[in-house]
Design a protein around this motif. Structure first.
Motif, PDB file in Angstrom:
ATOM      1  N   GLN A  57       0.815  -1.222   0.000  1.00  0.00           N
ATOM      2  CA  GLN A  57       0.000   0.000   0.000  1.00  0.00           C
ATOM      3  C   GLN A  57       0.848   1.271   0.000  1.00  0.00           C
ATOM      4  OE1 GLN A  57      -3.306   0.337  -0.312  1.00  0.00           O
ATOM      5  NE2 GLN A  57      -3.520  -1.871  -0.546  1.00  0.00           N
ATOM      6  N   GLY A  58       2.153   1.134   0.280  1.00  0.00           N
ATOM      7  CA  GLY A  58       3.054   2.279   0.205  1.00  0.00           C
ATOM      8  C   GLY A  58       2.988   3.257   1.363  1.00  0.00           C
ATOM      9  N   TYR A  59       2.431   2.817   2.493  1.00  0.00           N
ATOM     10  CA  TYR A  59       2.384   3.714   3.648  1.00  0.00           C
ATOM     11  C   TYR A  59       3.772   3.866   4.281  1.00  0.00           C
ATOM     12  CZ  TYR A  59      -2.736   3.913   3.983  1.00  0.00           C
ATOM     13  OH  TYR A  59      -4.060   4.150   3.752  1.00  0.00           O
ATOM     14  N   LEU A  60       4.125   5.102   4.620  1.00  0.00           N
ATOM     15  CA  LEU A  60       5.294   5.396   5.435  1.00  0.00           C
ATOM     16  C   LEU A  60       4.880   6.445   6.452  1.00  0.00           C
ATOM     17  CD1 LEU A  60       8.121   5.535   2.733  1.00  0.00           C
ATOM     18  CD2 LEU A  60       7.801   3.776   4.467  1.00  0.00           C
ATOM     19  N   ARG A  61       5.724   6.640   7.449  1.00  0.00           N
ATOM     20  CA  ARG A  61       5.405   7.557   8.543  1.00  0.00           C
ATOM     21  C   ARG A  61       6.225   8.839   8.387  1.00  0.00           C
ATOM     22  NH1 ARG A  61       7.691   6.466  14.149  1.00  0.00           N
ATOM     23  NH2 ARG A  61       8.368   4.608  13.031  1.00  0.00           N
ATOM     24  N   TYR A  62       5.567   9.984   8.508  1.00  0.00           N
ATOM     25  CA  TYR A  62       6.218  11.273   8.282  1.00  0.00           C
ATOM     26  C   TYR A  62       6.078  12.157   9.525  1.00  0.00           C
ATOM     27  CZ  TYR A  62       6.326   9.717   3.478  1.00  0.00           C
ATOM     28  OH  TYR A  62       6.567   8.975   2.339  1.00  0.00           O
ATOM     29  N   SER A  63       7.189  12.725   9.932  1.00  0.00           N
ATOM     30  CA  SER A  63       7.202  13.623  11.093  1.00  0.00           C
ATOM     31  C   SER A  63       8.208  14.736  10.834  1.00  0.00           C
ATOM     32  CB  SER A  63       7.575  12.854  12.365  1.00  0.00           C
ATOM     33  OG  SER A  63       8.861  12.254  12.218  1.00  0.00           O
ATOM     34  N   TYR A  64       8.197  15.719  11.702  1.00  0.00           N
ATOM     35  CA  TYR A  64       9.193  16.785  11.654  1.00  0.00           C
ATOM     36  C   TYR A  64      10.249  16.572  12.740  1.00  0.00           C
ATOM     37  CZ  TYR A  64       6.523  20.097   8.657  1.00  0.00           C
ATOM     38  OH  TYR A  64       5.864  20.728   7.625  1.00  0.00           O
ATOM     39  N   ASP A  65      11.515  16.673  12.357  1.00  0.00           N
ATOM     40  CA  ASP A  65      12.649  16.901  13.276  1.00  0.00           C
ATOM     41  C   ASP A  65      13.094  15.707  14.107  1.00  0.00           C
ATOM     42  OD1 ASP A  65      12.457  19.580  12.392  1.00  0.00           O
ATOM     43  OD2 ASP A  65      10.993  20.000  13.960  1.00  0.00           O
ATOM     44  N   GLY A  66      12.282  14.710  14.321  1.00  0.00           N
ATOM     45  CA  GLY A  66      12.651  13.549  15.121  1.00  0.00           C
ATOM     46  C   GLY A  66      11.699  12.410  14.848  1.00  0.00           C
ATOM     47  N   ILE A  67      12.041  11.229  15.352  1.00  0.00           N
ATOM     48  CA  ILE A  67      11.222  10.050  15.065  1.00  0.00           C
ATOM     49  C   ILE A  67      10.646   9.395  16.324  1.00  0.00           C
ATOM     50  CG2 ILE A  67      12.349   9.558  12.875  1.00  0.00           C
ATOM     51  CD1 ILE A  67      14.000   7.432  14.365  1.00  0.00           C
ATOM     52  N   PHE A  68      10.755  10.078  17.443  1.00  0.00           N
ATOM     53  CA  PHE A  68      10.133   9.605  18.672  1.00  0.00           C
ATOM     54  C   PHE A  68       9.077  10.611  19.114  1.00  0.00           C
ATOM     55  CE2 PHE A  68      14.447   7.635  19.216  1.00  0.00           C
ATOM     56  CZ  PHE A  68      14.032   6.319  19.109  1.00  0.00           C
TER      57      PHE A  68
END
Length: 317
Positions: free
Chosen positions: A105-116
């Protein structure tokens, strides 16, 4: 429309020799989506950081990472943007991958500046769209299952040995301390699931046996969903299997709640292992998680950037 933002995405920050086509595609499609929203996006192909209102990276870099060109570029982008009080979008792994192992399905997770949760902005505090979770749920065939109150064993899910998620702690040291504590509070069977990407799993087993710990081990070929089926609960430091565990109705105890994506629906004290709490609102939690998960086509049409753009300007530093 406010003043157009300048957005730079860095193709050279992708690991050399990459064979995963979704990594360069996410860079290309993100910038295409930026343009469709009315902002100015460009792809940087060199190893040189160029200041912008927002940077875009596939992948993160932690303080102990090697000094190689693509990781040095990630450092330069993150540090350069932060030094200007500007943000960096980071594309990270899909938390729901257990339901779509090939990520079709091509889902990825997107955030700003950090991954926690304690270092990144996941753009999920306002503007929640319940339809995003419903769509993700239906596409991946996910069902929120009732909490289990029984099971054959405690399942421990491990991180990579000495990985940045463990802040450099050796997995054997972590397991040894954890198992000692567990044996003081429960006599249940314990099963250890090592990280599937850890190449030292057999060595870890031999070390635990030499110490004298009597535990079971998951087979590397067995899926997480299968391991969860008969589990009484899951113990996790901060790893993503905690998310799947909560969906499957297997109670969780997280030992690093500040960095765990499942902390909101997890127990946090090993001493409560025989008296677990089940009173958590998983639906609201999953609606928030869904707001950081986007498909490649949603990058391309600007949907992802249109949402994340609201958090591009910040006084977070």
């Amino acid at each position: 429309m406010t003043k157009p933002l300048k957005v730079n995405a860095y193709m050279a920050a992708i690991p050399p020799g990459n064979k995963n086509p979704e990594k360069p595609k996410l860079i290309e499609y993100f910038i295409e989506g930026v343009g469709k929203v009315g902002d100015k996006g460009q792809i940087i192909t060199s190893f040189t950081y160029e200041p912008a209102d927002v940077g875009v990276l596939q992948g993160y870099v932690h303080p102990g990472s090697k000094h190689v060109p693509h990781l040095n570029l990630r450092r330069a982008v993150l540090e350069g943007q932060k030094g200007m009080h500007r943000r960096t979008v980071i594309a990270d792994a899909n938390l729901f991958l257990a339901y779509d192992p090939g990520n079709t399905q091509g889902y990825l997770r997107y955030s700003y500046d950090g991954i926690f949760p304690n270092s990144g902005e996941y753009c999920d505090k306002t503007g929640l769209d319940a339809g995003r979770w419903a769509t993700l749920r239906d596409r991946l065939g996910i069902q929120i299952k009732p909490w289990k109150r029984h099971g054959d064993y405690i399942l421990i899910t491990c991180q990579r040995d000495m990985g940045w998620s463990m802040q450099g702690e050796a997995v054997i040291e972590w397991l040894h301390k954890l198992l000692q504590t567990l044996r003081r509070v429960t006599d249940r069977t314990i099963q250890v699931r090592f990280h599937p990407g850890d190449k030292k799993n057999h060595k870890h087993m031999m070390q635990l046996q030499a110490i004298g710990h009597k535990v079971r081990y998951s087979s590397p070929s067995v899926s997480l969903l299968k391991d969860l089926h008969d589990a009484y609960c899951v113990i996790s430091h901060n790893s993503s299997p905690g998310v799947v565990s909560a969906i499957e109705g297997v109670p969780i105890i997280v030992l690093d709640p500040d960095r765990s994506q499942a902390a909101e629906v997890a127990n946090k004290d090993l001493n409560t292992i025989e008296n677990l709490n089940y009173d958590y609102d998983r639906e609201s939690w999953l609606r928030r998680l869904a707001m950081s998960h986007w498909r490649l086509d949603e990058l391309k049409d600007g949907s992802c950037w249109s949402h994340m753009r609201k958090w591009a300007w910040t006084d977070y530093i």
